[in-house]
Design an enzyme around this catalytic site. Structure first.
Site, PDB file in Angstrom:
ATOM      1  N   ASP A   8       0.812  -1.136  -0.012  1.00  0.00           N
ATOM      2  CA  ASP A   8       0.004   0.000  -0.165  1.00  0.00           C
ATOM      3  C   ASP A   8       0.999   1.214  -0.020  1.00  0.00           C
ATOM      4  OD1 ASP A   8       0.899   0.200   2.667  1.00  0.00           O
ATOM      5  OD2 ASP A   8      -1.168   0.217   3.625  1.00  0.00           O
ATOM      6  N   HIS A   9       0.334   2.246   0.212  1.00  0.00           N
ATOM      7  CA  HIS A   9       1.081   3.628  -0.026  1.00  0.00           C
ATOM      8  C   HIS A   9       2.045   3.581   1.155  1.00  0.00           C
ATOM      9  CE1 HIS A   9      -2.114   4.118   2.949  1.00  0.00           C
ATOM     10  NE2 HIS A   9      -1.643   5.119   3.551  1.00  0.00           N
ATOM     11  N   CYS A  65       3.072  -3.109   4.176  1.00  0.00           N
ATOM     12  CA  CYS A  65       2.200  -2.104   4.482  1.00  0.00           C
ATOM     13  C   CYS A  65       3.042  -1.615   5.669  1.00  0.00           C
ATOM     14  CB  CYS A  65       0.555  -2.419   4.474  1.00  0.00           C
ATOM     15  SG  CYS A  65       0.473  -3.694   6.202  1.00  0.00           S
ATOM     16  N   GLY A  66       2.215  -0.641   6.464  1.00  0.00           N
ATOM     17  CA  GLY A  66       2.970   0.209   7.197  1.00  0.00           C
ATOM     18  C   GLY A  66       3.506  -0.718   8.445  1.00  0.00           C
ATOM     19  N   THR A  67       2.600  -1.523   9.107  1.00  0.00           N
ATOM     20  CA  THR A  67       3.024  -2.217  10.330  1.00  0.00           C
ATOM     21  C   THR A  67       3.398  -3.950   9.667  1.00  0.00           C
ATOM     22  OG1 THR A  67       0.703  -3.016  10.694  1.00  0.00           O
ATOM     23  CG2 THR A  67       1.827  -1.090  11.866  1.00  0.00           C
ATOM     24  N   GLY A  70      -1.946  -5.541   8.543  1.00  0.00           N
ATOM     25  CA  GLY A  70      -3.001  -5.564   7.629  1.00  0.00           C
ATOM     26  C   GLY A  70      -2.718  -6.735   6.565  1.00  0.00           C
ATOM     27  N   HIS A  98      10.798 -23.548   9.421  1.00  0.00           N
ATOM     28  CA  HIS A  98       9.840 -24.667   9.978  1.00  0.00           C
ATOM     29  C   HIS A  98       8.333 -24.396   9.505  1.00  0.00           C
ATOM     30  CE1 HIS A  98      12.086 -24.704  14.013  1.00  0.00           C
ATOM     31  NE2 HIS A  98      12.728 -25.329  13.148  1.00  0.00           N
ATOM     32  N   ARG A 132       8.970 -33.181  10.991  1.00  0.00           N
ATOM     33  CA  ARG A 132       7.676 -32.859  11.685  1.00  0.00           C
ATOM     34  C   ARG A 132       7.111 -31.544  11.537  1.00  0.00           C
ATOM     35  NH1 ARG A 132      12.447 -31.219  14.185  1.00  0.00           N
ATOM     36  NH2 ARG A 132      12.836 -29.220  15.263  1.00  0.00           N
ATOM     37  N   HIS A 133       7.837 -30.899  10.837  1.00  0.00           N
ATOM     38  CA  HIS A 133       7.127 -29.395  10.351  1.00  0.00           C
ATOM     39  C   HIS A 133       6.286 -29.559   9.284  1.00  0.00           C
ATOM     40  CE1 HIS A 133       9.892 -27.496  12.964  1.00  0.00           C
ATOM     41  NE2 HIS A 133      11.150 -28.165  12.520  1.00  0.00           N
TER      42      HIS A 133
HETATM   43  C1  RB5 Z   1      -1.887   2.607   6.451  1.00  0.00           C
HETATM   44  O1  RB5 Z   1      -1.946   3.837   7.290  1.00  0.00           O
HETATM   45  C2  RB5 Z   1      -1.729   1.522   7.319  1.00  0.00           C
HETATM   46  O2  RB5 Z   1      -2.959   1.261   8.307  1.00  0.00           O
HETATM   47  C3  RB5 Z   1      -1.406   0.292   6.749  1.00  0.00           C
HETATM   48  O3  RB5 Z   1      -0.285   0.496   5.943  1.00  0.00           O
HETATM   49  C4  RB5 Z   1      -1.137  -0.852   7.455  1.00  0.00           C
HETATM   50  O4  RB5 Z   1       0.087  -0.736   8.587  1.00  0.00           O
HETATM   51  C5  RB5 Z   1      -2.113  -1.768   8.166  1.00  0.00           C
HETATM   52  O5  RB5 Z   1      -2.187  -2.669   8.929  1.00  0.00           O
END
Ligand code: RB5
Length: 152
Positions: A8-9, A65-67, A70, A98, A132-133
């Protein structure tokens, strides 16, 4: 090895930073977007890449994505997808050894491009251990089948 990539952005800068490395590693990749820094919705790009892997058109995927959270949630809805959110080398290595992870998810706002590149190098050079995996992955496949049957 054909790899679908998407973001994403919040993952665009990192995606642009890792494609030259994929070239250097001799990995064939296809970009499923986004290619714009305009705000967008990660499920759209997560779906495109995950469907490619789930339906066997691509061997592996990379989602950013950011984190990374998502994209992980979206990807792991797809049958046969084992998406691993990694922000350091050890998890990247273990996700292959694994879990036979077939989609690597990176957190574009948490790690820098150099770390992402190290993770990618390790992820692509590490093989699944099997044994086993494999038994554990078979149990995940059985869960997927059970859920699919309940939905019919
Ligand atoms: C976008 O602002 C952010 O929510 C997305 O990139 C991501 O981190 C979602 O999990």
């Amino acid at each position: 090895m054909k790899v679908a990539i998407g973001c994403d952005h919040a993952g665009l800068e990192m995606k642009n930073a890792i494609t030259p490395l994929l070239e250097d590693l001799g990995i064939k990749w296809q970009d499923f977007g986004t290619c714009s820094s305009e705000s967008c919705d990660y499920p759209e790009y997560g779906e495109k890449v995950s469907a490619e892997v789930s339906e066997g058109r691509m061997d592996r995927g990379i989602l950013i994505c950011g984190t990374g959270i998502g994209m992980s949630i979206v990807a792991n809805k797809f049958p046969g997808v084992r998406a691993a959110l990694c922000s350091e080398d050890y998890s990247a290595k273990m996700s292959r050894m694994h879990n036979d992870a077939n989609i690597l998810v990176l957190p574009g706002r948490i790690i820098n491009s150099a770390t992402a590149q190290d993770i990618i190098k390790i992820w692509f050079k590490t093989d699944f251990e099997g044994g086993r995996h494999q038994r554990r992955l078979d149990k995940i496949t059985a869960i997927e089948s059970k859920i699919n049957k309940q939905q019919v």
